[in-house]
Design a protein around this motif. Sequence first.
Motif, PDB file in Angstrom:
ATOM      1  N   GLU A   6      27.818  16.856 -13.927  1.00  0.00           N
ATOM      2  CA  GLU A   6      26.636  16.602 -14.275  1.00  0.00           C
ATOM      3  C   GLU A   6      26.333  15.167 -14.032  1.00  0.00           C
ATOM      4  O   GLU A   6      25.215  14.697 -13.225  1.00  0.00           O
ATOM      5  CB  GLU A   6      26.186  16.957 -15.563  1.00  0.00           C
ATOM      6  CG  GLU A   6      25.042  18.233 -15.439  1.00  0.00           C
ATOM      7  CD  GLU A   6      24.556  18.458 -17.028  1.00  0.00           C
ATOM      8  OE1 GLU A   6      23.915  17.508 -17.363  1.00  0.00           O
ATOM      9  OE2 GLU A   6      25.143  19.683 -17.364  1.00  0.00           O
ATOM     10  N   ALA A   7      27.346  14.272 -14.513  1.00  0.00           N
ATOM     11  CA  ALA A   7      27.011  13.067 -14.459  1.00  0.00           C
ATOM     12  C   ALA A   7      27.215  12.391 -13.135  1.00  0.00           C
ATOM     13  O   ALA A   7      26.587  11.607 -12.554  1.00  0.00           O
ATOM     14  CB  ALA A   7      28.129  12.295 -15.339  1.00  0.00           C
ATOM     15  N   GLU A  10      23.937  13.495 -11.089  1.00  0.00           N
ATOM     16  CA  GLU A  10      22.991  12.451 -11.612  1.00  0.00           C
ATOM     17  C   GLU A  10      23.217  11.040 -11.034  1.00  0.00           C
ATOM     18  O   GLU A  10      22.045  10.698 -10.577  1.00  0.00           O
ATOM     19  CB  GLU A  10      22.995  12.378 -13.021  1.00  0.00           C
ATOM     20  CG  GLU A  10      22.483  13.401 -13.622  1.00  0.00           C
ATOM     21  CD  GLU A  10      20.974  13.945 -13.471  1.00  0.00           C
ATOM     22  OE1 GLU A  10      20.163  12.827 -13.337  1.00  0.00           O
ATOM     23  OE2 GLU A  10      20.687  15.237 -13.308  1.00  0.00           O
ATOM     24  N   ILE A  13      22.183  11.424  -7.226  1.00  0.00           N
ATOM     25  CA  ILE A  13      20.435  11.374  -7.059  1.00  0.00           C
ATOM     26  C   ILE A  13      20.098   9.952  -7.310  1.00  0.00           C
ATOM     27  O   ILE A  13      18.902   9.631  -6.554  1.00  0.00           O
ATOM     28  CB  ILE A  13      19.853  12.398  -8.272  1.00  0.00           C
ATOM     29  CG1 ILE A  13      20.448  13.670  -7.753  1.00  0.00           C
ATOM     30  CG2 ILE A  13      18.482  12.393  -8.231  1.00  0.00           C
ATOM     31  CD1 ILE A  13      20.273  15.024  -8.776  1.00  0.00           C
ATOM     32  N   ARG A  14      20.446   9.322  -8.208  1.00  0.00           N
ATOM     33  CA  ARG A  14      19.965   7.943  -8.731  1.00  0.00           C
ATOM     34  C   ARG A  14      20.014   7.063  -7.455  1.00  0.00           C
ATOM     35  O   ARG A  14      19.299   6.361  -7.169  1.00  0.00           O
ATOM     36  CB  ARG A  14      20.737   7.454  -9.937  1.00  0.00           C
ATOM     37  CG  ARG A  14      19.858   6.193 -10.485  1.00  0.00           C
ATOM     38  CD  ARG A  14      20.304   6.043 -12.056  1.00  0.00           C
ATOM     39  NE  ARG A  14      20.816   7.019 -12.963  1.00  0.00           N
ATOM     40  CZ  ARG A  14      22.203   7.423 -13.166  1.00  0.00           C
ATOM     41  NH1 ARG A  14      23.195   6.649 -12.585  1.00  0.00           N
ATOM     42  NH2 ARG A  14      22.441   8.314 -13.971  1.00  0.00           N
TER      43      ARG A  14
END
Length: 161
Positions: A6-7, A10, A13-14
């Motif tokens: 997940e990290a 994310e 995406i960031r």
Amino acid sequence: MSDRWEAAAEAQIRTAQERGEFDNLPGAGKPLPGRGTPYDESWWIKSFLEREKLPSDLLLPTPLLLRRRIERVPDEVRDLPTEAAVRAYVADLNREVVAWLRNPTGPQVVVRPANADEVVAGWRAARERARAEAVAAARPAPPQHGPRRRWQWPWRGPRRP
């Protein structure tokens, strides 16, 4: 383990947002299609047919599809060049009807074969109408003149009392 995935997702995406990869995407700021309409179980089939511009007749059961084809026979044979071609088209359609009648599937709907003589008679009549319309259109229209003027001698010189 899932927290690390997940990290990582994310973080990707960031960084994509920072690079501007999500800016100016097609459909940005537009409402979702179909929002506010009642749920339809076959929405994906309807959207596929609409997107691919396919006729909705493909979803009909065989007997209804055959009846619809029989109804459209005059339109289908209109451009055929000869009577033999019209009879061959009707014979092919009748073969499909007879094949369904021998082994019916789907709803039990009355389907009768097309009458080749009636179709040929309609084809001939349509061709005669089209030929008459073409002749009438090719015929020159009568000349359109304005109101007739009375003929007068041309006036020359000053008028005498």
